[in-house]
Design a protein around this motif. Structure first.
Motif, short mmCIF file in Angstrom:
data_model
loop_
_atom_site.label_atom_id
_atom_site.label_comp_id
_atom_site.label_asym_id
_atom_site.label_seq_id
_atom_site.Cartn_x
_atom_site.Cartn_y
_atom_site.Cartn_z
N LYS A 52 0.85 -1.21 0.00
CA LYS A 52 0.00 0.00 0.00
C LYS A 52 0.87 1.25 0.00
N PHE A 53 1.94 1.25 0.82
CA PHE A 53 2.82 2.41 0.87
C PHE A 53 3.48 2.63 -0.49
N LEU A 54 4.00 1.57 -1.09
CA LEU A 54 4.67 1.69 -2.39
C LEU A 54 3.69 2.16 -3.47
N GLU A 55 2.48 1.65 -3.43
CA GLU A 55 1.46 2.07 -4.38
C GLU A 55 1.17 3.57 -4.24
N LEU A 56 1.02 4.02 -3.02
CA LEU A 56 0.76 5.44 -2.75
C LEU A 56 1.96 6.30 -3.16
N GLU A 60 1.78 9.15 -6.15
CA GLU A 60 2.05 10.57 -5.87
C GLU A 60 3.29 11.05 -6.62
N ALA A 61 4.31 10.20 -6.74
CA ALA A 61 5.51 10.56 -7.49
C ALA A 61 5.16 10.77 -8.96
N GLU A 62 4.35 9.88 -9.50
CA GLU A 62 3.94 10.00 -10.89
C GLU A 62 3.15 11.30 -11.11
N ASP A 63 2.23 11.61 -10.21
CA ASP A 63 1.43 12.85 -10.32
C ASP A 63 2.31 14.09 -10.26
N ASP A 64 3.42 14.00 -9.53
CA ASP A 64 4.33 15.14 -9.34
C ASP A 64 5.49 15.12 -10.34
N PHE A 65 5.56 14.11 -11.20
CA PHE A 65 6.67 13.93 -12.13
C PHE A 65 8.00 13.74 -11.39
N VAL A 96 2.26 11.84 0.75
CA VAL A 96 2.37 10.39 0.98
C VAL A 96 2.21 10.02 2.45
N LEU A 97 2.99 10.62 3.33
CA LEU A 97 3.03 10.18 4.73
C LEU A 97 1.69 10.35 5.47
N PRO A 98 1.01 11.49 5.39
CA PRO A 98 -0.28 11.58 6.08
C PRO A 98 -1.34 10.64 5.51
N LYS A 99 -1.36 10.47 4.19
CA LYS A 99 -2.34 9.55 3.60
C LYS A 99 -2.10 8.12 4.08
N PHE A 154 10.92 -5.90 -0.41
CA PHE A 154 10.52 -4.49 -0.33
C PHE A 154 11.70 -3.54 -0.52
N SER A 155 12.51 -3.89 -1.51
CA SER A 155 13.65 -3.08 -1.92
C SER A 155 13.61 -3.01 -3.45
N SER A 156 14.05 -1.89 -3.99
CA SER A 156 14.07 -1.74 -5.44
C SER A 156 15.26 -2.44 -6.09
N TYR A 157 16.13 -3.06 -5.30
CA TYR A 157 17.32 -3.71 -5.84
C TYR A 157 16.99 -4.66 -6.98
N ASN A 158 15.92 -5.41 -6.85
CA ASN A 158 15.56 -6.41 -7.84
C ASN A 158 15.12 -5.81 -9.17
#
Length: 160
Positions: A52-56, A60-65, A96-99, A154-158
């Protein structure tokens, strides 16, 4: 003696009213290492919480570019390397954090803050400092003794 009383009063005012808070350093490059720490609670309890955190964060990152260059999520900490978008990292994290906290509080029938103070950030001005930060974030599962090490889910390494 008078100077001591004055400085004690100022220290008290800073601690009570948060006057000592330093302005966030801005990066000319727009690249940052970000660390978020829990307020003595688990940020993630179930695997679904991480997702859920990664999805959020990604939405939000995509919306903000903005670009999430690296991440590692742990029960009590979050490590990120981010290239800020249109509105900067403060605005991104303010979304992100408050949501996430609201959803977490509803899910686990609790109230109050989830994160300790505001997130920490460090500007990354050179390509070398960005690479160092990405390596640090990707090695964090090993440092935190996660059983899967570099294959930690839960790491982007992969994705590299």
């Amino acid at each position: 003696m008078r100077a001591t009383a004055c400085s004690e009063r100022n220290n008290f005012a800073r601690s009570v009213f948060g006057l000592a808070r330093k302005a966030r350093q801005r990066a000319e490059s727009g690249m940052y290492y970000i660390e978020v720490v829990s307020d003595n609670k688990l940020i993630f309890i179930e695997n679904d919480d991480y997702r859920k955190f990664l999805e959020l964060l990604k939405k939000e990152a995509e919306d903000d570019f903005a670009e999430i260059l690296a991440y590692s999520l742990f029960p009590e900490k979050i490590y990120l390397v981010v290239k800020e978008g249109l509105f900067g990292i403060s605005e991104l994290m303010r979304k992100v954090l408050p949501k996430y906290t609201v959803g977490y509080n509803i899910k686990y029938a609790r109230s109050g803050k989830l994160f300790y103070d505001r997130f920490k950030s460090r500007p990354l001005e050179s390509e070398e400092s960005v690479l160092d930060a990405v390596r640090y974030v990707h090695r964090a599962p090993l440092e935190n003794r996660e059983k899967d090490g570099l294959q930690y889910e839960f790491s982007s390494y992969n994705f590299y």
